[in-house]
Design a protein around this motif. Structure first.
Motif, PDB file in Angstrom:
ATOM      1  N   ARG A  16     -33.546  30.699  -9.703  1.00 14.24           N
ATOM      2  CA  ARG A  16     -32.230  30.166  -9.362  1.00 14.24           C
ATOM      3  C   ARG A  16     -32.336  28.639  -9.344  1.00 14.24           C
ATOM      4  NH1 ARG A  16     -31.634  33.181  -3.736  1.00 14.24           N
ATOM      5  NH2 ARG A  16     -33.255  31.648  -3.448  1.00 14.24           N
ATOM      6  N   TRP A  17     -31.271  27.990  -9.702  1.00 12.76           N
ATOM      7  CA  TRP A  17     -31.250  26.532  -9.673  1.00 12.76           C
ATOM      8  C   TRP A  17     -31.609  26.039  -8.279  1.00 12.76           C
ATOM      9  CZ3 TRP A  17     -31.409  23.020 -13.304  1.00 12.76           C
ATOM     10  CH2 TRP A  17     -31.109  21.691 -12.991  1.00 12.76           C
ATOM     11  N   SER A  18     -31.161  26.764  -7.260  1.00 11.35           N
ATOM     12  CA  SER A  18     -31.422  26.357  -5.870  1.00 11.35           C
ATOM     13  C   SER A  18     -32.876  26.573  -5.450  1.00 11.35           C
ATOM     14  CB  SER A  18     -30.495  27.118  -4.915  1.00 11.35           C
ATOM     15  OG  SER A  18     -30.730  28.510  -5.027  1.00 11.35           O
ATOM     16  N   ASP A  19     -33.703  27.189  -6.311  1.00  7.46           N
ATOM     17  CA  ASP A  19     -35.127  27.358  -5.995  1.00  7.46           C
ATOM     18  C   ASP A  19     -35.885  26.037  -6.081  1.00  7.46           C
ATOM     19  OD1 ASP A  19     -34.806  30.084  -5.663  1.00  7.46           O
ATOM     20  OD2 ASP A  19     -35.479  30.585  -7.682  1.00  7.46           O
TER      21      ASP A  19
END
Length: 156
Positions: free
Chosen positions: A15-18
């Motif tokens: 995920r981009w938020s990772d």
């Protein structure tokens, strides 16, 4: 334990938020990657076996160890998590992992890890023994523990 079987592979999207402020997947997110792989693997391994209301034995994580080998930057293709059972005891078992770039033999390995799962009675809040049917399924997925540098140094 038997010789290492072909690991079970799970594709886990990033995920981009990772990512963190340093531009690589944050170390805490590796636990999520392992969890997603473990949930998928266990659902498949225990499919069709009478294992309780959750479709698998009720488990709690008692230990998690991760060795970060190289930075994992966000990418559109999923990472591949190789997973297998590396130790069985009366009421718990260890699961070994490799977080990899692909299923290929020469894939980059970003991290190795191991978790300990305890079979747990949620009503009594106490550990219980692994049922024979579950033990057979876990033994079929067993192999040697994942190699970790700290362990190699301790054995010298």
């Amino acid at each position: 334990m038997a010789a290492r079987p072909r690991p079970y592979y799970v594709d886990v999207p990033l995920r981009w938020s990772d990512m963190d402020a340093l531009g690589h997947v944050n170390n805490v997110q590796y636990l999520r990657l392992l969890e997603e792989a473990r949930v998928i693997a266990f659902a498949d391994w225990f499919e069709g076996v009478d294992v309780g209301p959750e479709g698998r034995p009720p488990l709690v994580i008692a230990r998690a160890e991760i060795e970060y080998l190289r930075q994992l930057h966000w990418r559109s293709e999923p990472v591949v998590v190789a997973i297998w059972v590396s130790h069985l005891s009366g009421g718990s078992f260890d699961t070994s992992y490799e977080v990899r770039s692909s299923r290929d033999a020469d894939a980059e390995i970003f991290a190795t890890a191991e978790t300990t799962q305890v079979v747990f009675d949620m009503t009594t809040q106490r550990p219980v023994r692994i049922a024979d049917a579950h033990r057979q399924l876990l033994e079929a997925r067993s192999g040697p523990p994942v190699a970790m540098r700290r362990r190699r140094k301790e054995r010298r």
